[in-house]
Design a protein around this motif. Structure first.
Motif, PDB file in Angstrom:
ATOM      1  N   SER A 134       0.799  -1.230   0.000  1.00  0.00           N
ATOM      2  CA  SER A 134       0.000   0.000   0.000  1.00  0.00           C
ATOM      3  C   SER A 134       0.831   1.279   0.000  1.00  0.00           C
ATOM      4  O   SER A 134       0.286   2.364  -0.198  1.00  0.00           O
ATOM      5  N   SER A 135       2.129   1.200   0.226  1.00  0.00           N
ATOM      6  CA  SER A 135       2.952   2.401   0.337  1.00  0.00           C
ATOM      7  C   SER A 135       3.441   2.866  -1.031  1.00  0.00           C
ATOM      8  O   SER A 135       3.599   2.071  -1.966  1.00  0.00           O
ATOM      9  N   LEU A 136       3.682   4.182  -1.132  1.00  0.00           N
ATOM     10  CA  LEU A 136       4.280   4.735  -2.343  1.00  0.00           C
ATOM     11  C   LEU A 136       5.747   4.337  -2.469  1.00  0.00           C
ATOM     12  O   LEU A 136       6.281   4.254  -3.567  1.00  0.00           O
ATOM     13  N   LYS A 137       6.400   4.114  -1.323  1.00  0.00           N
ATOM     14  CA  LYS A 137       7.779   3.606  -1.289  1.00  0.00           C
ATOM     15  C   LYS A 137       7.720   2.135  -0.902  1.00  0.00           C
ATOM     16  O   LYS A 137       7.945   1.764   0.241  1.00  0.00           O
ATOM     17  N   CYS A 138       7.426   1.318  -1.857  1.00  0.00           N
ATOM     18  CA  CYS A 138       7.101  -0.077  -1.567  1.00  0.00           C
ATOM     19  C   CYS A 138       8.297  -0.831  -0.976  1.00  0.00           C
ATOM     20  O   CYS A 138       8.161  -1.544   0.015  1.00  0.00           O
ATOM     21  N   THR A 139       9.478  -0.663  -1.576  1.00  0.00           N
ATOM     22  CA  THR A 139      10.648  -1.399  -1.097  1.00  0.00           C
ATOM     23  C   THR A 139      11.044  -0.985   0.305  1.00  0.00           C
ATOM     24  O   THR A 139      11.300  -1.839   1.175  1.00  0.00           O
ATOM     25  N   GLU A 140      11.102   0.322   0.562  1.00  0.00           N
ATOM     26  CA  GLU A 140      11.454   0.797   1.901  1.00  0.00           C
ATOM     27  C   GLU A 140      10.411   0.386   2.929  1.00  0.00           C
ATOM     28  O   GLU A 140      10.748   0.017   4.060  1.00  0.00           O
ATOM     29  N   HIS A 141       9.148   0.443   2.517  1.00  0.00           N
ATOM     30  CA  HIS A 141       8.073   0.098   3.456  1.00  0.00           C
ATOM     31  C   HIS A 141       8.148  -1.359   3.866  1.00  0.00           C
ATOM     32  O   HIS A 141       7.952  -1.709   5.037  1.00  0.00           O
ATOM     33  N   LYS A 142       8.445  -2.241   2.942  1.00  0.00           N
ATOM     34  CA  LYS A 142       8.511  -3.670   3.263  1.00  0.00           C
ATOM     35  C   LYS A 142       9.651  -3.964   4.237  1.00  0.00           C
ATOM     36  O   LYS A 142       9.468  -4.706   5.211  1.00  0.00           O
ATOM     37  N   LEU A 166       3.615   3.790   7.721  1.00  0.00           N
ATOM     38  CA  LEU A 166       3.094   3.995   6.371  1.00  0.00           C
ATOM     39  C   LEU A 166       2.804   5.477   6.109  1.00  0.00           C
ATOM     40  O   LEU A 166       3.137   6.008   5.044  1.00  0.00           O
ATOM     41  N   ALA A 167       2.197   6.126   7.083  1.00  0.00           N
ATOM     42  CA  ALA A 167       1.852   7.544   6.907  1.00  0.00           C
ATOM     43  C   ALA A 167       3.083   8.411   6.757  1.00  0.00           C
ATOM     44  O   ALA A 167       3.143   9.282   5.881  1.00  0.00           O
ATOM     45  N   TYR A 168       4.100   8.190   7.563  1.00  0.00           N
ATOM     46  CA  TYR A 168       5.306   9.024   7.501  1.00  0.00           C
ATOM     47  C   TYR A 168       6.130   8.743   6.256  1.00  0.00           C
ATOM     48  O   TYR A 168       6.794   9.651   5.732  1.00  0.00           O
ATOM     49  N   LEU A 169       6.099   7.515   5.763  1.00  0.00           N
ATOM     50  CA  LEU A 169       6.837   7.222   4.528  1.00  0.00           C
ATOM     51  C   LEU A 169       6.202   7.896   3.331  1.00  0.00           C
ATOM     52  O   LEU A 169       6.897   8.404   2.441  1.00  0.00           O
ATOM     53  N   ASP A 170       4.873   7.892   3.267  1.00  0.00           N
ATOM     54  CA  ASP A 170       4.194   8.476   2.117  1.00  0.00           C
ATOM     55  C   ASP A 170       4.246  10.006   2.126  1.00  0.00           C
ATOM     56  O   ASP A 170       4.254  10.636   1.064  1.00  0.00           O
ATOM     57  N   VAL A 171       4.276  10.611   3.323  1.00  0.00           N
ATOM     58  CA  VAL A 171       4.306  12.065   3.406  1.00  0.00           C
ATOM     59  C   VAL A 171       5.675  12.607   3.020  1.00  0.00           C
ATOM     60  O   VAL A 171       5.795  13.630   2.307  1.00  0.00           O
ATOM     61  N   ASN A 172       6.739  11.948   3.450  1.00  0.00           N
ATOM     62  CA  ASN A 172       8.107  12.402   3.174  1.00  0.00           C
ATOM     63  C   ASN A 172       8.618  11.689   1.922  1.00  0.00           C
ATOM     64  O   ASN A 172       8.848  10.473   1.932  1.00  0.00           O
ATOM     65  N   ALA A 173       8.789  12.449   0.873  1.00  0.00           N
ATOM     66  CA  ALA A 173       9.107  11.857  -0.422  1.00  0.00           C
ATOM     67  C   ALA A 173      10.576  11.479  -0.561  1.00  0.00           C
ATOM     68  O   ALA A 173      10.914  10.533  -1.274  1.00  0.00           O
ATOM     69  N   THR A 174      11.460  12.175   0.103  1.00  0.00           N
ATOM     70  CA  THR A 174      12.899  11.978  -0.136  1.00  0.00           C
ATOM     71  C   THR A 174      13.564  11.123   0.941  1.00  0.00           C
ATOM     72  O   THR A 174      14.310  10.192   0.640  1.00  0.00           O
ATOM     73  N   THR A 175      13.322  11.424   2.206  1.00  0.00           N
ATOM     74  CA  THR A 175      14.011  10.733   3.302  1.00  0.00           C
ATOM     75  C   THR A 175      13.003  10.110   4.256  1.00  0.00           C
ATOM     76  O   THR A 175      11.811  10.426   4.228  1.00  0.00           O
ATOM     77  N   VAL A 176      13.524   9.241   5.100  1.00  0.00           N
ATOM     78  CA  VAL A 176      12.699   8.624   6.152  1.00  0.00           C
ATOM     79  C   VAL A 176      12.854   9.455   7.427  1.00  0.00           C
ATOM     80  O   VAL A 176      13.986   9.652   7.891  1.00  0.00           O
ATOM     81  N   VAL A 208      20.188 -12.835  11.310  1.00  0.00           N
ATOM     82  CA  VAL A 208      18.817 -12.446  10.977  1.00  0.00           C
ATOM     83  C   VAL A 208      18.861 -11.322   9.959  1.00  0.00           C
ATOM     84  O   VAL A 208      19.417 -10.256  10.221  1.00  0.00           O
ATOM     85  N   THR A 209      18.306 -11.561   8.778  1.00  0.00           N
ATOM     86  CA  THR A 209      18.308 -10.581   7.708  1.00  0.00           C
ATOM     87  C   THR A 209      16.883 -10.272   7.271  1.00  0.00           C
ATOM     88  O   THR A 209      15.954 -11.051   7.526  1.00  0.00           O
ATOM     89  N   CYS A 210      16.751  -9.147   6.588  1.00  0.00           N
ATOM     90  CA  CYS A 210      15.460  -8.700   6.079  1.00  0.00           C
ATOM     91  C   CYS A 210      15.467  -8.816   4.566  1.00  0.00           C
ATOM     92  O   CYS A 210      16.366  -8.275   3.914  1.00  0.00           O
ATOM     93  N   PRO A 211      14.499  -9.500   3.962  1.00  0.00           N
ATOM     94  CA  PRO A 211      14.465  -9.589   2.499  1.00  0.00           C
ATOM     95  C   PRO A 211      14.279  -8.211   1.871  1.00  0.00           C
ATOM     96  O   PRO A 211      13.668  -7.315   2.457  1.00  0.00           O
ATOM     97  N   GLN A 212      14.802  -8.059   0.675  1.00  0.00           N
ATOM     98  CA  GLN A 212      14.702  -6.765   0.007  1.00  0.00           C
ATOM     99  C   GLN A 212      13.284  -6.497  -0.465  1.00  0.00           C
ATOM    100  O   GLN A 212      12.771  -5.389  -0.326  1.00  0.00           O
ATOM    101  N   SER A 213      12.645  -7.489  -1.035  1.00  0.00           N
ATOM    102  CA  SER A 213      11.288  -7.317  -1.527  1.00  0.00           C
ATOM    103  C   SER A 213      10.656  -8.686  -1.708  1.00  0.00           C
ATOM    104  O   SER A 213      11.336  -9.715  -1.649  1.00  0.00           O
TER     105      SER A 213
END
Length: 256
Positions: free
Chosen positions: A60-68, A111-121, A170-175
């Motif tokens: 649902s996020s505009l920054k799908c990879t970062e959000h995941k 989710l809300a903060y990622l979609d509002v800030n377009a460039t950085t987290v 312990v690692t986090c998958p990219q996508s």
């Protein structure tokens, strides 16, 4: 249940089921659902927490990879704060009731903060709401609050986005899809629990293991406390042994 069968009967209770509440025959023939205490293993807790999300929420996020990645790291943070409870006062000074509701609210904030800030987290804003408001509202000890904020800054940071490494192995998958993330938890998370996965010293596991061993031996002792075996391997109860001792130890009556 919208249209249940007219013969359906549901009996719900939080009390121990006895013959006074329900006959034993009905209990044996019924389908029983038990709500047991959750496991404090990092793998099962992570899988149970990740199951709270759907594929639509993940995409649902505009920054799908970062959000995941950040959502996966946030779920791991939730699993850590929950699993530290099994270490007693070494994990947290006081018992706290962290629940999946906290995780769901934090996911909406993320989710809300990622979609509002377009460039950085906005790391500081996200950590403040997650650490001080949502999860921090459960904590009353200042040192526990300090530990919580340190865990959050260690897990949720820029390195997770760049490398995907959370802690040790312990690692986090990219996508991927929601099923692929669940498969990653099932396959790649360690089977053997390690205190380092919840950011604790390896020797801190001695306390929980000793306590569980003592409880196990106490249960076995209570099961075997009424039975003894003779030299032939035949079991006798302690009551029968006592009665035999009373008979054999009685004085022989004198006869004239």
């Amino acid at each position: 249940i919208r249209s249940p069968n007219k013969d359906l009967r549901i009996f719900m209770t939080v009390m121990p089921t006895t013959d006074r509440l329900m006959p034993q025959g009905i209990i044996q023939q019924s389908v029983k659902l038990l709500a047991e205490d959750p496991s404090y293993e990092i793998k099962s807790t992570m899988a149970r927490s990740w199951a709270c999300f759907s594929h639509e929420q993940l995409e649902s996020s505009l920054k799908c990879t970062e959000h995941k990645r950040l959502l996966f790291a946030l779920t791991y943070f939730h699993a850590v704060v929950v699993c530290r409870g099994r270490f007693g006062r070494q994990g947290w000074s006081l018992p706290y009731s962290f629940g999946t509701t906290d995780l769901k609210i934090c996911s909406q904030v993320l989710l809300a903060y990622l979609d509002v800030n377009a460039t950085t987290v906005p790391w500081d804003d996200v950590r403040f709401i997650v650490g001080k408001i949502i999860y921090g509202s459960h904590i009353s000890d200042k040192w526990d609050r300090r530990i919580l904020e340190t865990l959050l800054s260690t897990i949720l940071n820029e390195d997770v986005l760049q490398t995907g490494l959370i802690v040790n192995d312990v690692t986090c998958p990219q996508s991927g899809t929601i099923q692929q993330y669940s498969h990653h938890i099932d396959v790649n998370f360690p089977l053997v629990e390690n205190p380092c996965h919840v950011y604790m010293h390896p020797n801190s596991e001695m306390g929980p293991l000793t306590s569980s061993g003592e409880h196990l031996m106490a249960d076995l002792t209570s099961l075997l406390s009424d039975v003894v075996c003779d030299d032939a391997g035949v079991g006798h109860s302690y009551e029968s042994e006592r009665e035999t001792d009373k008979i054999t130890n009685q004085p022989i009556p004198l006869t004239s």
